[in-house]
Structures are given as structure tokens and as C-alpha cells.
Design a protein around this motif. Structure first.
Motif, PDB file in Angstrom:
ATOM      1  N   ARG A 288       1.091  -1.997  -0.012  1.00 38.71           N
ATOM      2  CA  ARG A 288      -0.059  -0.082  -0.110  1.00 38.71           C
ATOM      3  C   ARG A 288       0.664   1.318   0.158  1.00 38.71           C
ATOM      4  O   ARG A 288       0.514   2.352  -0.457  1.00 38.71           O
ATOM      5  CB  ARG A 288      -0.500  -0.286   1.269  1.00 38.71           C
ATOM      6  CG  ARG A 288      -2.182   0.868   1.462  1.00 38.71           C
ATOM      7  CD  ARG A 288      -2.794   0.795   2.717  1.00 38.71           C
ATOM      8  NE  ARG A 288      -3.658   0.211   2.503  1.00 38.71           N
ATOM      9  CZ  ARG A 288      -3.425  -1.097   3.228  1.00 38.71           C
ATOM     10  NH1 ARG A 288      -2.085  -0.829   3.922  1.00 38.71           N
ATOM     11  NH2 ARG A 288      -3.903  -1.927   3.748  1.00 38.71           N
ATOM     12  N   SER A 289       2.373   0.984   1.258  1.00 41.38           N
ATOM     13  CA  SER A 289       2.760   2.362   0.798  1.00 41.38           C
ATOM     14  C   SER A 289       3.809   2.739  -0.434  1.00 41.38           C
ATOM     15  O   SER A 289       3.791   3.553  -0.571  1.00 41.38           O
ATOM     16  CB  SER A 289       3.656   2.491   2.235  1.00 41.38           C
ATOM     17  OG  SER A 289       4.756   3.042   2.039  1.00 41.38           O
ATOM     18  N   ALA A 292       1.212   4.035  -3.205  1.00 38.16           N
ATOM     19  CA  ALA A 292       0.918   5.870  -2.806  1.00 38.16           C
ATOM     20  C   ALA A 292       2.388   5.980  -3.123  1.00 38.16           C
ATOM     21  O   ALA A 292       2.255   7.188  -4.025  1.00 38.16           O
ATOM     22  CB  ALA A 292       1.257   5.601  -0.942  1.00 38.16           C
ATOM     23  N   ASP A 293       3.527   5.471  -3.064  1.00 37.60           N
ATOM     24  CA  ASP A 293       4.869   6.636  -3.481  1.00 37.60           C
ATOM     25  C   ASP A 293       4.823   6.284  -5.390  1.00 37.60           C
ATOM     26  O   ASP A 293       4.728   7.831  -5.345  1.00 37.60           O
ATOM     27  CB  ASP A 293       6.132   6.005  -2.911  1.00 37.60           C
ATOM     28  CG  ASP A 293       6.363   6.401  -1.105  1.00 37.60           C
ATOM     29  OD1 ASP A 293       5.975   7.223  -1.373  1.00 37.60           O
ATOM     30  OD2 ASP A 293       7.215   5.842  -1.518  1.00 37.60           O
ATOM     31  N   SER A 296       1.808   9.399  -6.400  1.00 36.51           N
ATOM     32  CA  SER A 296       2.467  10.925  -5.872  1.00 36.51           C
ATOM     33  C   SER A 296       3.394  10.860  -7.227  1.00 36.51           C
ATOM     34  O   SER A 296       2.845  12.309  -7.218  1.00 36.51           O
ATOM     35  CB  SER A 296       3.439  10.352  -4.842  1.00 36.51           C
ATOM     36  OG  SER A 296       4.012   9.813  -4.763  1.00 36.51           O
ATOM     37  N   ASP A 312      -7.146   8.465  -6.585  1.00 29.57           N
ATOM     38  CA  ASP A 312      -6.744   7.680  -5.671  1.00 29.57           C
ATOM     39  C   ASP A 312      -6.269   6.201  -6.347  1.00 29.57           C
ATOM     40  O   ASP A 312      -6.901   5.138  -5.813  1.00 29.57           O
ATOM     41  CB  ASP A 312      -7.942   7.336  -4.996  1.00 29.57           C
ATOM     42  CG  ASP A 312      -7.529   6.414  -3.703  1.00 29.57           C
ATOM     43  OD1 ASP A 312      -6.954   6.263  -3.567  1.00 29.57           O
ATOM     44  OD2 ASP A 312      -8.916   5.959  -3.858  1.00 29.57           O
ATOM     45  N   TYR A 332      -3.754  -1.944  -4.958  1.00 31.04           N
ATOM     46  CA  TYR A 332      -3.402  -1.034  -4.113  1.00 31.04           C
ATOM     47  C   TYR A 332      -3.559   0.352  -5.167  1.00 31.04           C
ATOM     48  O   TYR A 332      -3.587   1.617  -4.502  1.00 31.04           O
ATOM     49  CB  TYR A 332      -2.223  -0.491  -3.083  1.00 31.04           C
ATOM     50  CG  TYR A 332      -2.578  -1.611  -2.113  1.00 31.04           C
ATOM     51  CD1 TYR A 332      -3.976  -1.434  -1.292  1.00 31.04           C
ATOM     52  CD2 TYR A 332      -2.238  -2.989  -1.655  1.00 31.04           C
ATOM     53  CE1 TYR A 332      -4.236  -2.754  -0.228  1.00 31.04           C
ATOM     54  CE2 TYR A 332      -2.045  -3.728  -0.618  1.00 31.04           C
ATOM     55  CZ  TYR A 332      -2.992  -3.299   0.627  1.00 31.04           C
ATOM     56  OH  TYR A 332      -3.374  -4.520   1.034  1.00 31.04           O
ATOM     57  N   ALA A 333      -2.577   0.230  -5.941  1.00 30.16           N
ATOM     58  CA  ALA A 333      -2.756   1.758  -6.799  1.00 30.16           C
ATOM     59  C   ALA A 333      -3.890   1.805  -8.320  1.00 30.16           C
ATOM     60  O   ALA A 333      -3.646   3.079  -9.018  1.00 30.16           O
ATOM     61  CB  ALA A 333      -1.132   0.879  -7.463  1.00 30.16           C
TER      62      ALA A 333
END
Length: 444
Positions: A288-289, A292-293, A296, A312, A332-333
Motif C-alpha cells: 500500500r505504501s 502510494a509512492d 505520488s 486515488d 492498491y495502485a
């Protein structure tokens, strides 16, 4: 209409006679046990062409067979010639073949389906249960690959090449076909956003096809910095993300690449934790992290996303590694209502956060090889070459031009006697001089 056959070969077939000759072949007998052998080859039979192989690209599955005498669950049980990314020249024509002449340059589609079953009649012949695929151990006896001086192959699965397509680019039509099939399954709409995880040959070509289909942003991610930088510099993707290989259990750094105003790549620092040291729940947190990166890189760009909800996640993620953690990251992406396309074949049994796909209605679509793609690939390459020679760049039709595929070939080996050296290099990401290894080919 072209003649069925010409010369002595045709006369012998019409007379009902056949002759054999000997050729050199590179044959794998076990892990790293590659031998140059003499084999016999007959004249092409009904419906076949005899093709002198000019160029063969080494695929990841070939490397797996070379190192382990197996590819995933498929274990070789007899000597096997590898190679399935190939192009060559027609040197003999069998009976009842029309549309070909001696000297024609061709790309080989090396999977031969039965053509009779229901799935074949529906046009999805890549899923045929009786498919024979060169250099694969799935069928017994194994269907020998293209690392031979000459092979007989059904004319139906030989595709004539225009003069402006090189032998190298023609060999790369095979992995390009995987990319075309993946994007066909994804059906991205113009202006979509895409993420490609894995920057090997298939990942690069998938990113290029996503751009060509009209995706406005295509982010490519890999553990190899050289491949990500290549993808950005050569126009395969618009953004890049590097996750460094973890050397131990302590945190490792990651870098993100996006085009700067000067057109070069600018690294941005982040921190990641090696997934292999984590529990299942922690692996999900890690993915998940990581997702998110990756997001970004483009999420703050108002020209890409019109509101925060759309930012999102990407519209479609192409997972090209087959690794479990990459599948986690893909889910997650991907935005709600988006798609994850499983391109890479790796870990056969995986634990994945299925509720992410369930609650966000993410479609998970698998692909297996390709079907009905070679004609499309040839047309795309021709259009890109014509535009390139005319000095045009950027957008062609619905999306960007395909990059110059020949530049993906980073290393060439001459002759089948050097096949072992080619396979050893293909299993690495850099050569002894520190140069990027992307696509290794063996030439006649």
C-alpha cells in the motif's frame, strides 16, 4: 497469385519424393548443458515453409529452461532446442502453399493451435488445449524451438515482412504481441492513466502500447534503475519509479523518475522496507505504501486528474513480473472501477488482498500469450517507421509512436555456437562492462 512452390523442391514434392539434409541446432540437455548438434530436416510438407532463421531473441522463459531445465511447473524431459522470438528467410516452399516466394522475409508466430476446437473457432486460439508452442516443454514430445539453422513451419503462422522492418524488430514482434494482447484486454480509453510494474522487454513494450493506445500517463516501475531510465529516455513511459533491491533486512531507498523541464530524469528520495522480511499483513502495508509512492508521481498534476477521487489510483495496472508483492501493489495502485492486467507469470499460488478488488470493483484480468496480434504489430511498426523517416514524432492517430524497437537489442551473438554465452548474459541485467542488458539476440 504467387506460385505454390518453385524449383527443385516443388518438383520433388509433386513427384511424391522427399529428401533430408542436415543442419546445426543448439540443444539443451539439462541445466546449463547446451550442445551444438547436427540434426536432419526434411523438405517442407503440405502447408509448410522452410525458414532459415536469421535472428532469435532470448526470452525470460528460455533463460529459465537454460538455468533449471524447467520453466515454472513445466519440466523438460528430453533434449530441447530453445528460442521462440524469431525472424528469417523462406528457403523452401511446400505443396499447397500460396502467397509466398523464395527469399521472403518472415516473422514466425510459433504457437500452433488445433484450429478445430470451440475456443479456436471463437478466435481465442492462444487458449487451445492442443496448442503446440516452440521451445516449451508442455507438449511431449517437446516442440523444438528456433535455435536451429532452418525449421519447417506452417505457412499460416509465418508473417511476411515489409522492407522497412528489420530482422531484430521482427523477432521482437513476439513480445510486442504479448503487449498488444494485454492492452487489448485492458481496453483503456484515451486519456487514461496506466502503471506498468516490471521493466523487462514485455513491460517496456506494454508501456509503449499503453501510450500508443492513448494513455496520457504511463508510469513504469522496476528494481533495476538502468531499465527505468531507459524506459524514460527512449519514450516507452512518461514516468518511472525505481525500487532498489534490498541487500539486507534494513530499509532500502527508492527513487522516482519523471521528466524535468530539461527533458532529463530527476531522482526523488523515498524509503521502502524489504517485503520478504514482513508478515502477510505487513506485506500488504508495504505494498500500500509502495503504491502510494508510485501514484505520488502524477497524483498532484491537475492536467492528469480532475479531482481528488480520480487521483486515488490509475485506471489500469499491468503487472508484468508475476511476483506476489507486485500483485499486491497493483491492487492498491488501481482506482475504484479500474483494471489489473496479469501479464507476468511467476508465483503460481499467491495470497492477495482480495477485498481491495471486491470493495472497489477492480477487474482482475489474466492474459496468456496472445492471439490475432501479429498483423497489428506489423502495421504499427510500419506506421512508426514511416513517420520516423518523415521526421514526425510524438502523436500518431490515437497515441504516441512506438519507440524504435531495434534499440531494445543491447547485445548480439553471432552463430549458434555462441548460444551458451548469450544465455549467460541474458540472465544478467548488466554486462561485464556495466552496460545495460535488455534484449540479447542470436544471429545466423
Amino acid at each position: 497469385m504467387a506460385p505454390c512452390a518453385t524449383g527443385e523442391s516443388a518438383a520433388m514434392h509433386l513427384a511424391g519424393a522427399s529428401k533430408t539434409s542436415t543442419i546445426n541446432a543448439s540443444v539443451l540437455h539439462g541445466p546449463r548443458d547446451l550442445r551444438l548438434e547436427r540434426r536432419t530436416i526434411e523438405d517442407p510438407s503440405i502447408g509448410e515453409l522452410q525458414v532459415a532463421i536469421h535472428t532469435t531473441g532470448i526470452c525470460g522463459s528460455d533463460v529459465s529452461y537454460y538455468k533449471k531445465f524447467a520453466n515454472g511447473d513445466l519440466c523438460a524431459c528430453m533434449p530441447l532446442s530453445l528460442g521462440h522470438e524469431s525472424s528469417g528467410v523462406v528457403v523452401a516452399i511446400g505443396p499447397q502453399v500460396t502467397g509466398f516466394n523464395l527469399g521472403d522475409r518472415v516473422a514466425l508466430e510459433v504457437g500452433i493451435p488445433c484450429g478445430q476446437c470451440g475456443i479456436c473457432r471463437k478466435g481465442r486460439y492462444n487458449l487451445c488445449k492442443r496448442m503446440k508452442f516452440r521451445s516449451s516443454a508442455k507438449s511431449v514430445p517437446h516442440f523444438q524451438g528456433t535455435l536451429q539453422e532452418r525449421i519447417n513451419h506452417p505457412a499460416t503462422w509465418c508473417h511476411k515482412l515489409p522492407d522497412n522492418i528489420s530482422f531484430d524488430a521482427a523477432a521482437l514482434l513476439e513480445p510486442l504481441s504479448v503487449a498488444i494482447h494485454a492492452v487489448n484486454r485492458a481496453e483503456p480509453t484515451p486519456g487514461s492513466s496506466a502503471l506498468v510494474i516490471g521493466a523487462g522487454a514485455v513491460g517496456l513494450l506494454t508501456a509503449a502500447m499503453a501510450r500508443q493506445s492513448g494513455c496520457s500517463t504511463v508510469t513504469i516501475a522496476d528494481v533495476d534503475q538502468g531499465r527505468v531510465e531507459f524506459a524514460i529516455a527512449k519514450g516507452f513511459a512518461t514516468h518511472g519509479y525505481v525500487v532498489e533491491r534490498p541487500l539486507h533486512s534494513s530499509p532500502s531507498c527508492s527513487s522516482m523518475y519523471s521528466p524535468s523541464s530539461s527533458g532529463t530524469s530527476t531522482p526523488l528520495d523515498g524509503v521502502m522496507t524489504p517485503a520478504s522480511t514482513l508478515s502477510v499483513s505487513s506485506q500488504f502495508d508495504y505494498a500500500r505504501s509502495l503504491a502510494a509512492d508510485m501514484l505520488s508521481l502524477t497524483a498532484s498534476d491537475p492536467s492528469i486528474y480532475s479531482d481528488e477521487e480520480e487521483a486515488d489510483g490509475v485506471d489500469v495496472t499491468f503487472e508484468c513480473t508475476g511476483k506476489e508483492v507486485c500483485m499486491h501493489t497493483s491492487l492498491y495502485a488501481t482506482r475504484a472501477g479500474g483494471k489489473v492486467i496479469m501479464v507476468g507469470m511467476g508465483t503460481p499460488v499467491q495470497t492477495i488482498p482480495m477485498s481491495v478488488a471486491h470493495l472497489r470493483e477492480i477487474d482482475i484480468l489474466g492474459i496468456f500469450r496472445y492471439a490475432n496480434t501479429y498483423v497489428t504489430g506489423i502495421k504499427l511498426l510500419c506506421a512508426s517507421e514511416r513517420a520516423r523517416k518523415a521526421g514526425k514524432a510524438g502523436v500518431s492517430g490515437g497515441g504516441c509512436l512506438l519507440p524504435f524497437l531495434d534499440q531494445m537489442v543491447t547485445h548480439r551473438f553471432k552463430g549458434l555456437e555462441n548460444a551458451d554465452r548469450a544465455f549467460e548474459l541474458a540472465s544478467k541485467t548488466v554486462d561485464p562492462e556495466g552496460k545495460l542488458v535488455l534484449k540479447v539476440v542470436i544471429e545466423a
